[in-house]
Scaffold this motif. Sequence first.
Motif, PDB file in Angstrom:
ATOM      1  N   GLN A   1      94.171 -23.139  -5.012  1.00 18.32           N
ATOM      2  CA  GLN A   1      93.001 -23.873  -5.479  1.00 18.32           C
ATOM      3  C   GLN A   1      92.433 -24.639  -4.295  1.00 18.32           C
ATOM      4  OE1 GLN A   1      92.860 -27.685  -6.707  1.00 18.32           O
ATOM      5  NE2 GLN A   1      94.184 -27.885  -4.913  1.00 18.32           N
ATOM      6  N   ILE A   2      91.268 -25.214  -4.467  1.00 19.61           N
ATOM      7  CA  ILE A   2      90.656 -26.072  -3.446  1.00 19.61           C
ATOM      8  C   ILE A   2      90.233 -27.368  -4.116  1.00 19.61           C
ATOM      9  CG2 ILE A   2      88.644 -26.376  -1.938  1.00 19.61           C
ATOM     10  CD1 ILE A   2      88.757 -23.414  -1.301  1.00 19.61           C
ATOM     11  N   ASN A   3      90.647 -28.487  -3.533  1.00 19.52           N
ATOM     12  CA  ASN A   3      90.269 -29.774  -4.102  1.00 19.52           C
ATOM     13  C   ASN A   3      88.762 -30.001  -3.966  1.00 19.52           C
ATOM     14  OD1 ASN A   3      92.920 -30.481  -4.729  1.00 19.52           O
ATOM     15  ND2 ASN A   3      93.270 -31.359  -2.692  1.00 19.52           N
ATOM     16  N   PRO A   4      88.107 -30.453  -5.023  1.00 20.73           N
ATOM     17  CA  PRO A   4      86.677 -30.748  -4.930  1.00 20.73           C
ATOM     18  C   PRO A   4      86.429 -32.072  -4.222  1.00 20.73           C
ATOM     19  CG  PRO A   4      87.493 -31.322  -7.105  1.00 20.73           C
ATOM     20  CD  PRO A   4      88.651 -30.688  -6.378  1.00 20.73           C
ATOM     21  N   VAL A   5      85.190 -32.311  -3.853  1.00 20.73           N
ATOM     22  CA  VAL A   5      84.786 -33.642  -3.407  1.00 20.73           C
ATOM     23  C   VAL A   5      84.854 -34.570  -4.614  1.00 20.73           C
ATOM     24  CG1 VAL A   5      82.926 -35.028  -2.404  1.00 20.73           C
ATOM     25  CG2 VAL A   5      83.302 -32.673  -1.621  1.00 20.73           C
ATOM     26  N   ASN A   6      85.377 -35.749  -4.431  1.00 19.64           N
ATOM     27  CA  ASN A   6      85.600 -36.666  -5.545  1.00 19.64           C
ATOM     28  C   ASN A   6      84.324 -36.895  -6.359  1.00 19.64           C
ATOM     29  OD1 ASN A   6      87.235 -38.494  -7.067  1.00 19.64           O
ATOM     30  ND2 ASN A   6      86.212 -40.200  -6.020  1.00 19.64           N
ATOM     31  N   ASP A   7      84.455 -36.710  -7.670  1.00 17.95           N
ATOM     32  CA  ASP A   7      83.391 -37.009  -8.642  1.00 17.95           C
ATOM     33  C   ASP A   7      82.124 -36.183  -8.426  1.00 17.95           C
ATOM     34  OD1 ASP A   7      84.991 -38.873  -9.901  1.00 17.95           O
ATOM     35  OD2 ASP A   7      84.182 -40.579  -8.781  1.00 17.95           O
ATOM     36  N   GLN A   8      82.255 -34.970  -7.896  1.00 12.80           N
ATOM     37  CA  GLN A   8      81.072 -34.149  -7.646  1.00 12.80           C
ATOM     38  C   GLN A   8      81.026 -32.875  -8.489  1.00 12.80           C
ATOM     39  OE1 GLN A   8      78.447 -35.103  -5.497  1.00 12.80           O
ATOM     40  NE2 GLN A   8      79.652 -36.963  -5.760  1.00 12.80           N
ATOM     41  N   ASP A   9      82.036 -32.627  -9.305  1.00 17.75           N
ATOM     42  CA  ASP A   9      82.086 -31.348 -10.015  1.00 17.75           C
ATOM     43  C   ASP A   9      81.955 -31.470 -11.525  1.00 17.75           C
ATOM     44  OD1 ASP A   9      82.405 -30.312  -7.515  1.00 17.75           O
ATOM     45  OD2 ASP A   9      84.042 -28.969  -8.058  1.00 17.75           O
ATOM     46  N   GLY A  10      81.504 -32.622 -12.003  1.00 13.83           N
ATOM     47  CA  GLY A  10      81.252 -32.784 -13.428  1.00 13.83           C
ATOM     48  C   GLY A  10      82.524 -32.931 -14.237  1.00 13.83           C
ATOM     49  N   GLY A  11      82.379 -32.738 -15.554  1.00  9.09           N
ATOM     50  CA  GLY A  11      83.516 -32.914 -16.448  1.00  9.09           C
ATOM     51  C   GLY A  11      83.759 -34.378 -16.739  1.00  9.09           C
ATOM     52  N   GLN A  12      84.933 -34.686 -17.286  1.00  8.90           N
ATOM     53  CA  GLN A  12      85.256 -36.064 -17.612  1.00  8.90           C
ATOM     54  C   GLN A  12      85.265 -36.910 -16.340  1.00  8.90           C
ATOM     55  OE1 GLN A  12      89.046 -35.806 -19.689  1.00  8.90           O
ATOM     56  NE2 GLN A  12      88.016 -35.780 -21.678  1.00  8.90           N
ATOM     57  N   PRO A  13      84.639 -38.087 -16.365  1.00  8.05           N
ATOM     58  CA  PRO A  13      84.615 -38.938 -15.168  1.00  8.05           C
ATOM     59  C   PRO A  13      86.020 -39.208 -14.648  1.00  8.05           C
ATOM     60  CG  PRO A  13      83.102 -39.788 -16.831  1.00  8.05           C
ATOM     61  CD  PRO A  13      83.881 -38.675 -17.485  1.00  8.05           C
ATOM     62  N   GLY A  14      86.201 -38.999 -13.346  1.00  4.85           N
ATOM     63  CA  GLY A  14      87.495 -39.218 -12.722  1.00  4.85           C
ATOM     64  C   GLY A  14      88.438 -38.043 -12.801  1.00  4.85           C
ATOM     65  N   GLY A  15      88.123 -37.051 -13.642  1.00  2.31           N
ATOM     66  CA  GLY A  15      89.044 -35.937 -13.852  1.00  2.31           C
ATOM     67  C   GLY A  15      89.010 -34.884 -12.766  1.00  2.31           C
ATOM     68  N   ASN A  16      87.866 -34.761 -12.078  1.00  3.48           N
ATOM     69  CA  ASN A  16      87.718 -33.780 -10.998  1.00  3.48           C
ATOM     70  C   ASN A  16      88.196 -32.388 -11.400  1.00  3.48           C
ATOM     71  OD1 ASN A  16      86.622 -35.405  -8.784  1.00  3.48           O
ATOM     72  ND2 ASN A  16      88.576 -36.496  -8.850  1.00  3.48           N
ATOM     73  N   ILE A  17      87.680 -31.884 -12.527  1.00  2.99           N
ATOM     74  CA  ILE A  17      88.090 -30.558 -12.965  1.00  2.99           C
ATOM     75  C   ILE A  17      87.679 -29.501 -11.950  1.00  2.99           C
ATOM     76  CG2 ILE A  17      88.146 -31.072 -15.427  1.00  2.99           C
ATOM     77  CD1 ILE A  17      85.419 -29.786 -15.707  1.00  2.99           C
ATOM     78  N   ARG A  18      88.473 -28.444 -11.917  1.00  3.02           N
ATOM     79  CA  ARG A  18      88.207 -27.348 -10.992  1.00  3.02           C
ATOM     80  C   ARG A  18      88.813 -26.060 -11.550  1.00  3.02           C
ATOM     81  NH1 ARG A  18      92.123 -29.823  -7.776  1.00  3.02           N
ATOM     82  NH2 ARG A  18      91.062 -31.676  -8.540  1.00  3.02           N
ATOM     83  N   THR A  19      88.431 -24.937 -10.936  1.00  4.28           N
ATOM     84  CA  THR A  19      89.078 -23.664 -11.237  1.00  4.28           C
ATOM     85  C   THR A  19      90.265 -23.494 -10.297  1.00  4.28           C
ATOM     86  OG1 THR A  19      87.596 -22.502  -9.734  1.00  4.28           O
ATOM     87  CG2 THR A  19      86.947 -22.606 -12.046  1.00  4.28           C
ATOM     88  N   ALA A  20      91.218 -22.687 -10.727  1.00  5.69           N
ATOM     89  CA  ALA A  20      92.405 -22.424  -9.905  1.00  5.69           C
ATOM     90  C   ALA A  20      92.955 -21.058 -10.263  1.00  5.69           C
ATOM     91  CB  ALA A  20      93.469 -23.503 -10.136  1.00  5.69           C
ATOM     92  N   PHE A  21      93.713 -20.493  -9.340  1.00  2.41           N
ATOM     93  CA  PHE A  21      94.389 -19.215  -9.580  1.00  2.41           C
ATOM     94  C   PHE A  21      95.880 -19.434  -9.771  1.00  2.41           C
ATOM     95  CE2 PHE A  21      90.913 -17.542  -6.695  1.00  2.41           C
ATOM     96  CZ  PHE A  21      90.235 -16.851  -7.686  1.00  2.41           C
ATOM     97  N   LEU A  22      96.447 -18.782 -10.777  1.00  2.00           N
ATOM     98  CA  LEU A  22      97.881 -18.537 -10.836  1.00  2.00           C
ATOM     99  C   LEU A  22      98.084 -17.059 -10.536  1.00  2.00           C
ATOM    100  CD1 LEU A  22      99.005 -20.337 -14.143  1.00  2.00           C
ATOM    101  CD2 LEU A  22      98.796 -21.309 -11.837  1.00  2.00           C
ATOM    102  N   PHE A  23      99.181 -16.717  -9.864  1.00  2.00           N
ATOM    103  CA  PHE A  23      99.481 -15.300  -9.649  1.00  2.00           C
ATOM    104  C   PHE A  23     100.991 -15.107  -9.565  1.00  2.00           C
ATOM    105  CE2 PHE A  23      99.182 -17.086  -5.414  1.00  2.00           C
ATOM    106  CZ  PHE A  23     100.149 -16.427  -4.665  1.00  2.00           C
ATOM    107  N   ASN A  24     101.399 -13.926  -9.983  1.00  2.00           N
ATOM    108  CA  ASN A  24     102.806 -13.556  -9.983  1.00  2.00           C
ATOM    109  C   ASN A  24     103.122 -12.832  -8.683  1.00  2.00           C
ATOM    110  OD1 ASN A  24     105.361 -12.604 -10.420  1.00  2.00           O
ATOM    111  ND2 ASN A  24     104.873 -11.405 -12.262  1.00  2.00           N
TER     112      ASN A  24
END
Length: 613
Positions: free
Chosen positions: A388-411
Motif C-alpha cells: 500500500q502507499i500512505n496518503p497525504v494526511n487528510d487528503q483522501d476523503g472518508g471519515q475525518p482523520g481516518g485516511n482511508i486508502r486502497t491496499a493489496f493483499l496477496f498470497n
Amino acid sequence: MPTAPSSRRAALRRPAALGSLLATALAAGLLAAPEAASAEGLRIHDIQGTTRVSPLAGRQVADVPGVVTAVRAFGSARGFWMQDTHPDRNDATSEGIFVFTGSATPDVAVGDAVSVSGTVTEYYPGGESAGLQSVTQLTRATWRVESSGNALPAPVRLSASQIPDRYAPDAHGGSIEKLQLRPGTYALDRFESLEGMRVSVQNAPVVGATAHNELWVTAEPRRNRTGRGGTLYGAYRDPNAGRVKVGSLIPFAQRPFPVANVGDELSGTTAGPLDYDNYGGYTLQATELGKLTDRGLKRETTRKQRADELAVATYNVENLSPKTPQAKFDRLASALVTNLASPDIVALEEVQDDNGTTDNGVVDAGQTLKKLTDAIKAAGGPAYEWRQINPVNDQDGGQPGGNIRTAFLFNPARVSFTDKPGGDSTTPVKAVRDGGKAALSVSPGRVDPADAAWANSRKPLAGQFTFRGQRVFVVANHFNSKGGDQGVDSRFQPPARSSEVQRTQQAKLVNGFVKELLAADRNANVIVAGDLNDYQFSPALKALTAGKVLTDQVGRLPRAQRYGYVYQGNSQVLDHILTSPHVRRVDYDIVHVNAEFADQASDHDPQVLRWKP
C-alpha cells in the motif's frame, strides 16, 4: 423541525391559555403573526391541495376535523396523524395530515375525533437546501376531542395496480412542487396524494434488510426481482416505484421491530400513515406490522480457483482500523477464507490508518493490515502479504482523520509482487517497456495523484504481479462517493447527480493509464477493480471502458445477478472488476455475504474474478 414551547404539554387542552401566551409573544415581537385563513369549514383536503405545497401554507386554520389515526410519542418530532372520514372525490388531494407537537407528547388517542386549529407549514426534511420534498403539517396546534373510540378510515392498499410505472414528472431539473399532482400517471404523485393517510401493504417482500429499526418492502413483487428476492436497480429511468420504507410506531416493548433480510416477507397486513423523511422518502409508519416470515437467505460461497487460475478479488471493508472490534476482523477474515476461497490477490478499500479517526497526523496502516492478515491466518487462510502507499494526511476523503486508502493483499505462495522503489503519495506511476513488455515505473504506485480529479478522494493504487510467468497489472480503486447528489425522490426532477462529474473525470484518468499500458504492450494483462461508487450504466463506467480497453464483468452476468450493494431497497452495482482484452477465459462472481443481510461485516459484497492465462 421547530421546537414546541416548554409549556406545550400543559396547554394542549387549553386553547384559551395557549392563545393568551401566543398573544403575549406576538405583542413582544417574538413571533410573526401568520395570516389567517379566510375560508370557513376547511377540511384536510383543502389544506393539502392538489400540488405538493399547501395553498394555505403560512396561514392559520381553525377547527379542522379529523380522526386520530396514529400517534408518535417518541423523539423530538412528536405529534399525531389525523384523517378526514368524509373525503372529497379528488384523487390528488390527501385526506390525512400530521399535527406536529415537537418534544411534547400529544394528549390524544387513536380513534379520537378532533377539531384542530393551527398554522399550516411545509417542513423540509434535512432542510430546504437538501432538495427533498416537503411535508404539509399543522404546527402551534390546539385541539378539542369531540369523541373517542371512533372507527378508523380503511387504509389505501399499495399494490402494483395502484402505483404507476412512471416514477416522476420531468421538470428538466427544476422543482415539481407547483405542478398539479397526477396520481394516476406518476408514482411520486401517487404517494404525495396519500401523504398522511393510512396505507397498507399485504404480504410484502422485504427488499432492504433491517437497519436502524427500519426496512424496505416492495408493493410490486414481480418487478425487477433479483434471484435472491431483492429489487434490481438497472436504469436511471426506473428506480422501482413500488419500494416503500417501513418504520414502526408500536412501542418496542409491545412489538420489537422485525430483524429481516432481503427475501423475507412481512406476511399479512402492515398498515399506518404514510410519512416522508430525509432517509429514504416515503415511509409507512406502521401501527400494524405483518408477521415476519423468514425465507432462509444464505450467505454465498464461491468455488476455489484451480491451480492454473489466478483469483483476484475486491472487498470494501468499511472503515477498518485497529479500533474496529476484533469480531469484525474475524468476520472479514472468515469471508475471505471461506466464502471467497482465499483469493490470490485482494484489492481492499476503506483501510484506515493505525489510529482510525483520531486526526493527529498518523497515516500509516501497517497495524490495520497486520491485524487483518493475522485474522486471516487464524481462520485457516494463507499468510498474506500486503502492499500500500500512505496518503497525504487528510487528503483522501472518508471519515475525518481516518485516511482511508486502497491496499493489496496477496498470497506469496501463489503469486509474486514486483517491488519497484519510488512509489509514494505524490509520485505518479507510469507505463514503461521492460524486456519488450509493459511494466510499471514504480510498484506499487499511484495513478496521477496530483490531478484535480482526485481532490478529497482516494487515488488508485497500481501493482505489478507475476502469476505462472505472466505479468499482471492490478489497479485498485475507490472513486468519490455520491455525497451531494439529489435523491431519486427529490422535488427536483430528474435529480441532479453532481458527484458524477468527478467520478467521470477519475474514470477517464484510469482509462488513460490502461491505454498507456496497452500502448506499451497490446497484450498486457490488466485488471481494474474496486468500489467505483457508480452503476454499470453510468457515465463514469462508460468513460472507464471507452475505446474497449476494458470490459466490465458485471455486464456479463445474468441481469438478475448484477448487484452487490443494497440502498433504499434497490439492489445495485457499485463495485466492479474490469479486464483488458487479453484477459480472456474468466469466471466472475459477486459473492453475496453482506448487503442483503441485517447482520453485516461490511455494507458491500465482495467479488472475485478467476482467470486462466
